[in-house]
Design a protein around this motif. Structure first.
Motif, PDB file in Angstrom:
ATOM      1  N   ILE A 156       0.911  -1.212   0.092  1.00  0.00           N
ATOM      2  CA  ILE A 156       0.140   0.033   0.094  1.00  0.00           C
ATOM      3  C   ILE A 156       0.959   1.191   0.034  1.00  0.00           C
ATOM      4  N   GLY A 157       0.737   2.142  -0.890  1.00  0.00           N
ATOM      5  CA  GLY A 157       1.420   3.381  -0.859  1.00  0.00           C
ATOM      6  C   GLY A 157       0.480   4.700  -1.226  1.00  0.00           C
ATOM      7  N   ASP A 158       0.889   5.702  -0.640  1.00  0.00           N
ATOM      8  CA  ASP A 158       0.098   6.848  -0.794  1.00  0.00           C
ATOM      9  C   ASP A 158       0.388   7.748  -1.884  1.00  0.00           C
ATOM     10  N   GLU A 159       1.778   7.427  -2.643  1.00  0.00           N
ATOM     11  CA  GLU A 159       1.751   7.951  -3.768  1.00  0.00           C
ATOM     12  C   GLU A 159       1.462   7.238  -4.926  1.00  0.00           C
ATOM     13  N   LEU A 160       1.335   7.783  -6.261  1.00  0.00           N
ATOM     14  CA  LEU A 160       0.765   7.145  -7.278  1.00  0.00           C
ATOM     15  C   LEU A 160       1.989   6.192  -7.817  1.00  0.00           C
ATOM     16  N   HIS A 161       3.338   6.471  -7.446  1.00  0.00           N
ATOM     17  CA  HIS A 161       4.449   6.112  -8.195  1.00  0.00           C
ATOM     18  C   HIS A 161       4.725   4.870  -7.749  1.00  0.00           C
ATOM     19  N   ASP A 194      12.411  -7.139 -14.916  1.00  0.00           N
ATOM     20  CA  ASP A 194      11.848  -8.566 -14.834  1.00  0.00           C
ATOM     21  C   ASP A 194      11.424  -8.942 -13.292  1.00  0.00           C
ATOM     22  N   GLU A 195      11.440  -7.865 -12.633  1.00  0.00           N
ATOM     23  CA  GLU A 195      11.086  -8.335 -11.140  1.00  0.00           C
ATOM     24  C   GLU A 195       9.520  -8.288 -10.902  1.00  0.00           C
ATOM     25  N   ASP A 196       9.351  -9.511 -10.306  1.00  0.00           N
ATOM     26  CA  ASP A 196       7.710  -9.652 -10.218  1.00  0.00           C
ATOM     27  C   ASP A 196       7.709 -10.327  -8.749  1.00  0.00           C
ATOM     28  N   LEU A 197       7.036  -9.540  -7.894  1.00  0.00           N
ATOM     29  CA  LEU A 197       7.061  -9.895  -6.303  1.00  0.00           C
ATOM     30  C   LEU A 197       5.715 -10.811  -6.200  1.00  0.00           C
ATOM     31  N   GLN A 198       4.746 -10.883  -7.287  1.00  0.00           N
ATOM     32  CA  GLN A 198       3.614 -11.372  -7.280  1.00  0.00           C
ATOM     33  C   GLN A 198       2.824 -10.704  -6.031  1.00  0.00           C
ATOM     34  N   ALA A 199       3.045  -9.263  -6.019  1.00  0.00           N
ATOM     35  CA  ALA A 199       2.168  -8.521  -5.099  1.00  0.00           C
ATOM     36  C   ALA A 199       0.897  -7.607  -5.700  1.00  0.00           C
ATOM     37  N   GLU A 200       0.212  -7.290  -4.654  1.00  0.00           N
ATOM     38  CA  GLU A 200      -1.133  -6.420  -5.136  1.00  0.00           C
ATOM     39  C   GLU A 200      -0.658  -5.019  -5.142  1.00  0.00           C
ATOM     40  N   VAL A 256      -7.864  -3.736   4.353  1.00  0.00           N
ATOM     41  CA  VAL A 256      -6.981  -4.766   4.146  1.00  0.00           C
ATOM     42  C   VAL A 256      -6.697  -5.721   5.264  1.00  0.00           C
ATOM     43  N   ARG A 257      -7.111  -6.955   5.684  1.00  0.00           N
ATOM     44  CA  ARG A 257      -7.210  -7.681   6.715  1.00  0.00           C
ATOM     45  C   ARG A 257      -5.957  -8.494   6.396  1.00  0.00           C
ATOM     46  N   ALA A 258      -4.929  -8.535   7.370  1.00  0.00           N
ATOM     47  CA  ALA A 258      -3.713  -9.376   7.135  1.00  0.00           C
ATOM     48  C   ALA A 258      -3.310 -10.043   8.421  1.00  0.00           C
ATOM     49  N   ASP A 259      -2.744 -11.137   8.261  1.00  0.00           N
ATOM     50  CA  ASP A 259      -2.053 -11.778   9.311  1.00  0.00           C
ATOM     51  C   ASP A 259      -0.527 -10.991   9.934  1.00  0.00           C
ATOM     52  N   GLY A 260       0.086 -10.443   8.917  1.00  0.00           N
ATOM     53  CA  GLY A 260       1.125  -9.608   9.409  1.00  0.00           C
ATOM     54  C   GLY A 260       1.094  -8.095   8.540  1.00  0.00           C
ATOM     55  N   VAL A 261       1.697  -7.545   9.321  1.00  0.00           N
ATOM     56  CA  VAL A 261       1.724  -5.904   9.006  1.00  0.00           C
ATOM     57  C   VAL A 261       3.027  -5.570   9.000  1.00  0.00           C
ATOM     58  N   VAL A 262       3.517  -4.873   7.993  1.00  0.00           N
ATOM     59  CA  VAL A 262       4.840  -4.137   7.916  1.00  0.00           C
ATOM     60  C   VAL A 262       4.706  -2.562   7.889  1.00  0.00           C
ATOM     61  N   ILE A 263       4.959  -1.943   8.704  1.00  0.00           N
ATOM     62  CA  ILE A 263       4.905  -0.348   8.717  1.00  0.00           C
ATOM     63  C   ILE A 263       5.973   0.175   8.221  1.00  0.00           C
ATOM     64  N   ALA A 264       5.916   0.937   7.075  1.00  0.00           N
ATOM     65  CA  ALA A 264       6.835   1.330   6.226  1.00  0.00           C
ATOM     66  C   ALA A 264       6.353   2.738   5.492  1.00  0.00           C
ATOM     67  N   THR A 265       5.812   3.515   6.355  1.00  0.00           N
ATOM     68  CA  THR A 265       5.038   4.606   5.860  1.00  0.00           C
ATOM     69  C   THR A 265       6.134   6.121   5.681  1.00  0.00           C
ATOM     70  N   GLY A 266       7.386   5.734   6.318  1.00  0.00           N
ATOM     71  CA  GLY A 266       8.469   6.726   5.886  1.00  0.00           C
ATOM     72  C   GLY A 266       8.162   7.957   6.905  1.00  0.00           C
TER      73      GLY A 266
END
Length: 387
Positions: free
Chosen positions: A32-37, A65-71, A96-106
């Motif tokens: 999840i990112g707050d910027e469009l980039h 060619d990187e694909d992390l299979q992420a949404e 977004v319900r998750a079992d684990g959360v990584v906070i990386a909001t800078g």
């Protein structure tokens, strides 16, 4: 663990996503990112990108060619974390319900109160910030930089090379005294005077003048510095407001252990918003450095995937670099608490110095100015485990 949400899509968030896959996590991954980039590299924003020698495509952090299979949920801000359901609430009403959360909001650039809506006033934190400033610098004129820290110094250096008249205003008596100490802060900030950039120290900014566009910076001692463009470089604040009431302990960002674990099980934090415990200093410290955002997610993800059942390691000493006026500046360790600093090689007058900081005779930090080889040796030495 079936779903992990990474909140933040910059270097720390991308590094966390990569670490998840590298460490064998094959479940659902939501970034999840707050910027469009998509994730991009920030260090060039105040240097090569402003100068026009690096384009936007060069900033991309992902490989072709990187694909992390992420949404990827981009352009949407996180507004809350529900600890009961461990759900990340989003500004558009989704969650977004998750079992684990990584906070990386800078972190976000601090602004100058009262400057909102005044044309010609900039900060440099995001790609959009840098785009706007680059366009203005291309027109030339008089630039005043408020704040003599690394971002301000890099912008001043870049603008000087572009031919602008530049003044730097710093409230402290010596720029960079916080990260480098008084002595070496003075040596590094002397680069401004070496190149004819005006440096005003020990005076605060009272405000800006101009009706729709800035035309001067007003100093607390009564002086007025004419300006066509103003860059505010007075630090950054951690983006953690969305975590208020979540149960995640906040203290100058997200308070973490030495491996990124937070006060909530299943939640870790990385990057500029994370205030990690550093066993080397016995204190928490929020590190806003590129290397920390890239390296520390490995430890945090290992902790997340193991449910906290891993012994925290000792993070490498913080390292950062800066390029100003053609001088490569590198620093590793902690200057705070050092009781001496000695020049081991080169000359401060020639700006090619290698300086070592010591506490009770033990090296705790090193600074290099155009001394990459010798600095690398000291960096390795400082990274060795302490007894």
């Amino acid at each position: 663990m079936r779903t992990v949400a990474v909140v933040g899509a910059s270097l720390a968030g991308l590094s966390a996503a990569r670490s998840l896959r590298k460490q064998g996590y094959d479940g659902r991954l939501v970034v999840i990112g707050d910027e469009l980039h998509r994730p991009y590299d920030r260090p060039p924003l105040s240097k090569e990108f402003l100068a026009g020698t690096v384009g936007e495509a060069d900033l991309a952090l992902e490989m072709d060619d990187e694909d992390l299979q992420a949404e990827w949920l981009l352009g949407v801000r996180a507004t809350g974390l529900d600890r009961t359901d461990r759900a990340v609430r989003l500004a558009d009403g989704r969650e977004v319900r998750a079992d684990g959360v990584v906070i990386a909001t800078g972190a976000a650039a601090r602004t100058l109160p009262g400057s909102e809506g005044l044309a010609g006033v900039h900060v440099v934190r995001t790609l959009d910030d840098a785009r706007a400033l680059r366009d203005e610098l291309a027109r030339g004129g008089r630039l005043v930089v408020i704040g003599g820290g690394f971002i301000g110094a890099e912008v001043a250096s870049t603008a000087y090379a572009l031919g602008l008249g530049v003044t730097v205003v710093e409230a402290a008596a010596t720029p960079l005294a916080g990260p480098l100490g008084e002595t070496m802060g003075g040596v590094v900030s002397a680069l401004h005077a070496d190149h004819g950039v005006r440096l005003l120290c020990g005076v605060g900014v009272k405000g800006l003048s101009g009706e729709t566009r800035v035309d001067a910076v007003l100093l607390e001692d009564g002086r007025s510095i004419p300006a066509d463009i103003v860059v505010v470089g007075v630090g950054a604040r951690p983006c953690v407001e969305w975590l208020e009431g979540s149960g995640v302990e906040l203290d100058n960002g997200v308070k973490c252990g030495a491996d990124g674990r937070t006060s909530l099980a299943g939640v870790v934090a990385v990057g500029d918003c994370a205030n990690w415990y550093d066993p080397r200093t016995g204190a928490h410290r929020r590190v806003e450095h590129w290397t920390g955002a890239r390296e520390r997610p490995d430890a945090a993800i290992a902790t997340l995937l193991a449910g906290g059942a891993v012994e925290p390691g000792v993070p490498r000493p913080p390292y950062f670099w800066s390029d100003q006026y053609g001088v490569k500046i590198q620093f590793v360790g902690h200057a705070a608490g050092a009781d001496s600093v000695t020049i081991e090689e080169g000359s401060a007058d020639d700006r090619d110095v290698l300086a070592v900081y010591r506490r009770a005779g033990e090296p705790v930090a090193a600074l290099g100015m155009n001394q990459p080889r010798l600095f690398t040796r000291w960096r390795k030495q400082l990274a060795r485990p302490t007894s």
